[in-house]
Scaffold this motif. Sequence first.
Motif, PDB file in Angstrom:
ATOM      1  N   SER A   1     -21.711   9.069  -9.333  1.00 20.35           N
ATOM      2  CA  SER A   1     -22.650   7.941  -9.287  1.00 20.35           C
ATOM      3  C   SER A   1     -22.659   7.356  -7.879  1.00 20.35           C
ATOM      4  CB  SER A   1     -22.233   6.846 -10.265  1.00 20.35           C
ATOM      5  OG  SER A   1     -22.209   7.333 -11.574  1.00 20.35           O
ATOM      6  N   ILE A   2     -23.869   7.110  -7.373  1.00 18.49           N
ATOM      7  CA  ILE A   2     -24.012   6.454  -6.080  1.00 18.49           C
ATOM      8  C   ILE A   2     -25.004   5.298  -6.210  1.00 18.49           C
ATOM      9  CG2 ILE A   2     -23.454   8.534  -4.750  1.00 18.49           C
ATOM     10  CD1 ILE A   2     -26.484   8.779  -4.150  1.00 18.49           C
ATOM     11  N   ASP A   3     -24.922   4.364  -5.272  1.00 20.30           N
ATOM     12  CA  ASP A   3     -25.882   3.262  -5.220  1.00 20.30           C
ATOM     13  C   ASP A   3     -27.233   3.834  -4.831  1.00 20.30           C
ATOM     14  OD1 ASP A   3     -27.464   1.111  -3.725  1.00 20.30           O
ATOM     15  OD2 ASP A   3     -25.835  -0.068  -4.650  1.00 20.30           O
ATOM     16  N   LYS A   4     -28.250   3.551  -5.626  1.00 21.10           N
ATOM     17  CA  LYS A   4     -29.577   4.109  -5.399  1.00 21.10           C
ATOM     18  C   LYS A   4     -30.158   3.666  -4.057  1.00 21.10           C
ATOM     19  CE  LYS A   4     -34.197   4.466  -7.346  1.00 21.10           C
ATOM     20  NZ  LYS A   4     -35.023   4.347  -8.526  1.00 21.10           N
ATOM     21  N   PHE A   5     -29.805   2.483  -3.608  1.00 19.37           N
ATOM     22  CA  PHE A   5     -30.440   1.919  -2.417  1.00 19.37           C
ATOM     23  C   PHE A   5     -29.639   2.152  -1.134  1.00 19.37           C
ATOM     24  CE2 PHE A   5     -31.620  -0.419  -6.230  1.00 19.37           C
ATOM     25  CZ  PHE A   5     -32.979  -0.143  -6.244  1.00 19.37           C
ATOM     26  N   THR A   6     -28.325   2.202  -1.231  1.00 13.77           N
ATOM     27  CA  THR A   6     -27.502   2.374  -0.024  1.00 13.77           C
ATOM     28  C   THR A   6     -26.894   3.765   0.083  1.00 13.77           C
ATOM     29  OG1 THR A   6     -25.443   1.652  -1.074  1.00 13.77           O
ATOM     30  CG2 THR A   6     -26.864  -0.072  -0.119  1.00 13.77           C
ATOM     31  N   GLY A   7     -26.856   4.507  -1.042  1.00 19.95           N
ATOM     32  CA  GLY A   7     -26.227   5.815  -1.044  1.00 19.95           C
ATOM     33  C   GLY A   7     -24.714   5.749  -1.105  1.00 19.95           C
ATOM     34  N   GLU A   8     -24.184   4.552  -1.253  1.00 24.76           N
ATOM     35  CA  GLU A   8     -22.740   4.347  -1.297  1.00 24.76           C
ATOM     36  C   GLU A   8     -22.156   4.912  -2.592  1.00 24.76           C
ATOM     37  OE1 GLU A   8     -19.659   0.562  -1.646  1.00 24.76           O
ATOM     38  OE2 GLU A   8     -21.683   0.225  -0.901  1.00 24.76           O
ATOM     39  N   PHE A   9     -21.041   5.635  -2.467  1.00 26.76           N
ATOM     40  CA  PHE A   9     -20.322   6.176  -3.616  1.00 26.76           C
ATOM     41  C   PHE A   9     -19.871   5.036  -4.520  1.00 26.76           C
ATOM     42  CE2 PHE A   9     -16.207   7.084  -5.567  1.00 26.76           C
ATOM     43  CZ  PHE A   9     -16.485   8.231  -6.272  1.00 26.76           C
ATOM     44  N   LYS A  10     -20.085   5.184  -5.837  1.00 28.92           N
ATOM     45  CA  LYS A  10     -19.670   4.141  -6.788  1.00 28.92           C
ATOM     46  C   LYS A  10     -18.630   4.625  -7.779  1.00 28.92           C
ATOM     47  CE  LYS A  10     -22.007   0.636  -5.402  1.00 28.92           C
ATOM     48  NZ  LYS A  10     -21.350  -0.570  -4.956  1.00 28.92           N
ATOM     49  N   PHE A  11     -18.901   5.726  -8.464  1.00 28.32           N
ATOM     50  CA  PHE A  11     -17.992   6.190  -9.511  1.00 28.32           C
ATOM     51  C   PHE A  11     -17.823   7.705  -9.435  1.00 28.32           C
ATOM     52  CE2 PHE A  11     -20.221   2.490 -11.296  1.00 28.32           C
ATOM     53  CZ  PHE A  11     -19.142   1.633 -11.452  1.00 28.32           C
ATOM     54  N   PRO A  12     -16.598   8.184  -9.691  1.00 32.06           N
ATOM     55  CA  PRO A  12     -16.372   9.641  -9.683  1.00 32.06           C
ATOM     56  C   PRO A  12     -16.990  10.291 -10.916  1.00 32.06           C
ATOM     57  CG  PRO A  12     -14.384   8.502 -10.373  1.00 32.06           C
ATOM     58  CD  PRO A  12     -15.384   7.433  -9.977  1.00 32.06           C
ATOM     59  N   GLY A  13     -17.115  11.593 -10.852  1.00 30.34           N
ATOM     60  CA  GLY A  13     -17.590  12.340 -12.004  1.00 30.34           C
ATOM     61  C   GLY A  13     -16.508  12.454 -13.060  1.00 30.34           C
ATOM     62  N   ASN A  14     -16.838  13.071 -14.143  1.00 28.08           N
ATOM     63  CA  ASN A  14     -15.902  13.228 -15.258  1.00 28.08           C
ATOM     64  C   ASN A  14     -15.234  14.594 -15.219  1.00 28.08           C
ATOM     65  OD1 ASN A  14     -16.491  10.697 -16.483  1.00 28.08           O
ATOM     66  ND2 ASN A  14     -18.413  11.566 -17.221  1.00 28.08           N
ATOM     67  N   PRO A  15     -14.002  14.663 -15.686  1.00 27.12           N
ATOM     68  CA  PRO A  15     -13.321  15.963 -15.761  1.00 27.12           C
ATOM     69  C   PRO A  15     -13.995  16.832 -16.833  1.00 27.12           C
ATOM     70  CG  PRO A  15     -12.024  14.272 -16.838  1.00 27.12           C
ATOM     71  CD  PRO A  15     -13.185  13.568 -16.191  1.00 27.12           C
ATOM     72  N   PRO A  16     -13.633  18.102 -16.885  1.00 25.11           N
ATOM     73  CA  PRO A  16     -14.249  18.985 -17.881  1.00 25.11           C
ATOM     74  C   PRO A  16     -14.140  18.435 -19.305  1.00 25.11           C
ATOM     75  CG  PRO A  16     -12.966  20.257 -16.327  1.00 25.11           C
ATOM     76  CD  PRO A  16     -12.679  18.809 -16.042  1.00 25.11           C
ATOM     77  N   SER A  17     -15.210  18.585 -20.043  1.00 26.26           N
ATOM     78  CA  SER A  17     -15.251  18.179 -21.450  1.00 26.26           C
ATOM     79  C   SER A  17     -16.150  19.150 -22.189  1.00 26.26           C
ATOM     80  CB  SER A  17     -15.779  16.745 -21.588  1.00 26.26           C
ATOM     81  OG  SER A  17     -17.117  16.673 -21.144  1.00 26.26           O
ATOM     82  N   VAL A  18     -16.102  19.063 -23.480  1.00 25.73           N
ATOM     83  CA  VAL A  18     -16.935  19.931 -24.313  1.00 25.73           C
ATOM     84  C   VAL A  18     -18.069  19.103 -24.897  1.00 25.73           C
ATOM     85  CG1 VAL A  18     -17.009  21.381 -26.377  1.00 25.73           C
ATOM     86  CG2 VAL A  18     -15.044  21.482 -24.835  1.00 25.73           C
TER      87      VAL A  18
END
Length: 170
Positions: A128-145
Amino acid sequence: MLRKRLAGYAVVLCSAVLLTSCSSSSVRVAPDPAADASEQAMAAYWAFRDAELKIYSTGSLDGVGDIKTIARGEALKHIQRNLAYFRGAGLVMKGRPVLSPKVQSVDLNSAPPTARIRDCQDSTNYVSIDKFTGEFKFPGNPPSVGHYIAERVDSHWIISDLASYSNEKC
């Protein structure tokens, strides 16, 4: 002499064409409705996931077409809820999840016909990134089913339900 030789070549050529046309390619194999349904359900799955990627990376339904031709039921609600969240938080997604879907079963006798799809999805690099600044916000999720249900509606397949389980092993 030349005329006989050309006539001989013509006979050989015609014989080869006739023999080739009678080869094993003329043997008809009975269609496999479950295999066809499996392919069509998988195509619906990829259309759904491609739409999700486009929607979540832009924060918009623009350019996706009629989302109701791709998703319905819980799957449609899932996209709508996520889009509302991303818009409200000013977020978009960047990157791509790694997907490994497989059709687990097809039931052509249910009403409507259904296919169950299981996907080991790794969203580690889908962040997840900020739509307007491009700043990183949240990491992705580990593998799941992820488990998805595709249904045949009229003449096409559509994703109708989904669930994700982080405790289930890929």
